[in-house]
Write a protein that holds these residues in place. Sequence first.
Motif, PDB file in Angstrom:
ATOM      1  N   ALA A  93    -106.180  73.325 -32.922  1.00  0.00           N
ATOM      2  CA  ALA A  93    -107.714  73.048 -33.535  1.00  0.00           C
ATOM      3  C   ALA A  93    -108.155  71.843 -33.870  1.00  0.00           C
ATOM      4  O   ALA A  93    -109.296  71.344 -33.420  1.00  0.00           O
ATOM      5  CB  ALA A  93    -107.855  73.967 -34.895  1.00  0.00           C
ATOM      6  N   GLU A 149    -112.578  67.282 -28.466  1.00  0.00           N
ATOM      7  CA  GLU A 149    -113.426  68.145 -27.723  1.00  0.00           C
ATOM      8  C   GLU A 149    -113.078  68.407 -26.062  1.00  0.00           C
ATOM      9  O   GLU A 149    -113.214  69.378 -25.597  1.00  0.00           O
ATOM     10  CB  GLU A 149    -114.912  67.794 -27.895  1.00  0.00           C
ATOM     11  CG  GLU A 149    -115.924  68.834 -27.049  1.00  0.00           C
ATOM     12  CD  GLU A 149    -117.164  68.595 -27.361  1.00  0.00           C
ATOM     13  OE1 GLU A 149    -118.127  69.209 -26.926  1.00  0.00           O
ATOM     14  OE2 GLU A 149    -117.498  67.256 -28.270  1.00  0.00           O
ATOM     15  N   HIS A 183    -110.007  70.649 -25.837  1.00  0.00           N
ATOM     16  CA  HIS A 183    -110.691  71.880 -25.902  1.00  0.00           C
ATOM     17  C   HIS A 183    -111.315  72.473 -24.423  1.00  0.00           C
ATOM     18  O   HIS A 183    -111.116  73.597 -24.308  1.00  0.00           O
ATOM     19  CB  HIS A 183    -111.580  71.863 -26.964  1.00  0.00           C
ATOM     20  CG  HIS A 183    -110.908  72.036 -28.315  1.00  0.00           C
ATOM     21  ND1 HIS A 183    -111.488  71.788 -29.623  1.00  0.00           N
ATOM     22  CD2 HIS A 183    -109.774  72.277 -28.656  1.00  0.00           C
ATOM     23  CE1 HIS A 183    -110.822  71.777 -30.498  1.00  0.00           C
ATOM     24  NE2 HIS A 183    -109.546  71.948 -29.956  1.00  0.00           N
ATOM     25  N   SER A 198    -108.292  77.143 -38.925  1.00  0.00           N
ATOM     26  CA  SER A 198    -107.371  76.739 -37.790  1.00  0.00           C
ATOM     27  C   SER A 198    -107.453  78.040 -36.768  1.00  0.00           C
ATOM     28  O   SER A 198    -107.865  77.960 -35.608  1.00  0.00           O
ATOM     29  CB  SER A 198    -106.213  76.336 -38.057  1.00  0.00           C
ATOM     30  OG  SER A 198    -105.913  75.169 -38.850  1.00  0.00           O
ATOM     31  N   SER A 234    -109.577  80.408 -36.810  1.00  0.00           N
ATOM     32  CA  SER A 234    -110.986  80.771 -36.255  1.00  0.00           C
ATOM     33  C   SER A 234    -111.236  79.749 -35.250  1.00  0.00           C
ATOM     34  O   SER A 234    -112.140  80.211 -34.288  1.00  0.00           O
ATOM     35  CB  SER A 234    -111.950  80.578 -37.604  1.00  0.00           C
ATOM     36  OG  SER A 234    -111.591  81.501 -38.594  1.00  0.00           O
ATOM     37  N   LYS A 235    -110.869  78.628 -35.105  1.00  0.00           N
ATOM     38  CA  LYS A 235    -111.156  77.375 -34.406  1.00  0.00           C
ATOM     39  C   LYS A 235    -110.735  77.840 -33.006  1.00  0.00           C
ATOM     40  O   LYS A 235    -111.483  77.915 -31.939  1.00  0.00           O
ATOM     41  CB  LYS A 235    -110.826  76.246 -34.823  1.00  0.00           C
ATOM     42  CG  LYS A 235    -111.422  75.109 -33.648  1.00  0.00           C
ATOM     43  CD  LYS A 235    -112.555  74.815 -33.718  1.00  0.00           C
ATOM     44  CE  LYS A 235    -112.844  73.634 -32.859  1.00  0.00           C
ATOM     45  NZ  LYS A 235    -114.354  73.446 -32.669  1.00  0.00           N
ATOM     46  N   ASN A 249    -121.932  73.511 -41.206  1.00  0.00           N
ATOM     47  CA  ASN A 249    -120.883  73.357 -40.493  1.00  0.00           C
ATOM     48  C   ASN A 249    -119.972  72.364 -41.065  1.00  0.00           C
ATOM     49  O   ASN A 249    -119.105  71.736 -40.189  1.00  0.00           O
ATOM     50  CB  ASN A 249    -121.103  73.432 -39.112  1.00  0.00           C
ATOM     51  CG  ASN A 249    -121.804  74.661 -38.412  1.00  0.00           C
ATOM     52  OD1 ASN A 249    -121.415  75.797 -38.884  1.00  0.00           O
ATOM     53  ND2 ASN A 249    -122.592  74.694 -37.421  1.00  0.00           N
ATOM     54  N   TYR A 290    -118.512  81.317 -37.698  1.00  0.00           N
ATOM     55  CA  TYR A 290    -117.980  81.812 -36.384  1.00  0.00           C
ATOM     56  C   TYR A 290    -118.706  83.462 -36.330  1.00  0.00           C
ATOM     57  O   TYR A 290    -117.758  84.481 -36.808  1.00  0.00           O
ATOM     58  CB  TYR A 290    -116.635  81.977 -36.197  1.00  0.00           C
ATOM     59  CG  TYR A 290    -115.853  80.699 -36.374  1.00  0.00           C
ATOM     60  CD1 TYR A 290    -115.871  79.707 -35.507  1.00  0.00           C
ATOM     61  CD2 TYR A 290    -115.731  80.131 -37.700  1.00  0.00           C
ATOM     62  CE1 TYR A 290    -115.272  78.520 -35.509  1.00  0.00           C
ATOM     63  CE2 TYR A 290    -115.245  78.712 -37.986  1.00  0.00           C
ATOM     64  CZ  TYR A 290    -114.888  78.009 -36.770  1.00  0.00           C
ATOM     65  OH  TYR A 290    -114.353  76.610 -37.005  1.00  0.00           O
TER      66      TYR A 290
END
Length: 513
Positions: free
Chosen positions: A262, A266, A269, A319, A321-322, A366, A375
């Motif tokens: 998490a 970016e 990710h 974490s 949820s991410k 956020n 989310y």
Amino acid sequence: MSEAERVPSPAAPPAVAAAAAAAAPEEKKGKEPEREKLPPIVSAGAGATAGLDRGSKGQISTFSSFVSTVNQKKEAAENRSSPTHLVFPNIKNVRDLPPICLDVRQKQRISVDAGSSETKAPVLPEPVLPVQPKTMKDFLEDVEKVKSSGDWKTVHDFYLTTFDSFPELNGAFKKDASASFNTIEDSGINAKFVNAVYDALLNTPQDIQKTVLKGIINSLLREWKGPRTKDDLRAYFILLQNPQFNNTSTYVIYAHLLRQIATLVEADHHFLVHWFKKLSQKRFKQLVERLLQFISLRLFPAKPEEFPPISKCSWWIPSASKVLALLNSANSLVHPTLIPYTDFYNSTLDHIDLMEEYHTWQSFGNSHRFSFCQYPFVISIAAKKIIIQRDSEQQMISIARQSLVDKVSRRQRPDMNMLFLNMKVRRTHLVSDSLDELTRKRADLKKKLKVTFVGEAGLDMGGLTKEWFLLLIRQIFHPDYGMFTYHKDSYCHWFSSFKCDNYSEFRLVGIYA
């Protein structure tokens, strides 16, 4: 004295700077032959290979390569500007330095673009991965032999070695250990081999399963800090698929894995999202279900004593949820989707205080305060309906209260009708009258609706409003009215293809909806 003599290389530790200072007087005396005594410069590739060793020797070799490269560049620059050269006559002192600390090794992995042109060094290549002698065929044969012999030693050794570190994971499951695979379209992982190893893992003795978990713990502790390479991302991608994390006894380890994923940048990710979409539907769904179960059992644990207190692990659910958001992004990139969007719904959230979650999200957005409303893909339709309905009721009350306060502040007599959106319509001109009323009373649109039919006695206790909605919908969606067309194939109404001169009626439908 030239600039290079006065300022040692910023990458060199104090011992190297001292060696450079001692070298300057000797070169002034004209002892040029000393340069011929220098050992050959170690190539960057050789230094990276040597850096795989865990001892200080492998680390020093990598740093020696770095120093030699900087020295070579400075000599070339000074040949053009000054007769004096910077040399390291006693190069052995460099090899006698103490081991480089972890922070220095991590800094060597940072892109050299961050430094100035004088301090830039060539980018060190990725460490050479250990060669895994086992192929998928060899592994499956070893598993088959266990059924007849009962000896798990060979299989145990494989799991012990493979899950010992991130490089070992890459060495075992990477299609080609020498290739970089730095693209979003191909993770470079032998997915069939990974699936075979994990499928066999659940049928192994407990000592083998514990060995794997211990290896994962050591790997996560070892890789917690520092920039991530693509091999690190591959390791996270592999570990996330471990079926052992279905067991609540492994949740502490699983939580730390999710936390590290998490907190990736970016760009990392972005790679993971595109790798996730390449998974099979079965494996992808397993990842989603595992994360949803993790969140549900953290919210409502069957055995609270199994988990740390919620105050000490408040980062578990954010974490998870991410990471779930990364999977949702991957699912949306595929057409058709790998799994239905409803598979991301977590029905457990229907039993928490959704309005508190909603207010937290409204107040902090956020930011650092977590809310499931950040989310929305995990919130079911039923839960969203509750949130919207209660929020609408609260807005109605707030607007009505404000109207009452305004009246009192102007010393006017309050009227109960001011608390509602009052609409007076004729049955024969239902659409046009409704449109006119809504246009004139825009300021009251968030108040509770109250309908009165002209020429008819009656008090609206909810029945007249329902009748108004029913009649309005029938008229608007009637084919003869020309606003919408019904499509039998999709069982849906869509905008009519006829040219419309007045779009205000469509706005009425939007307000009504």
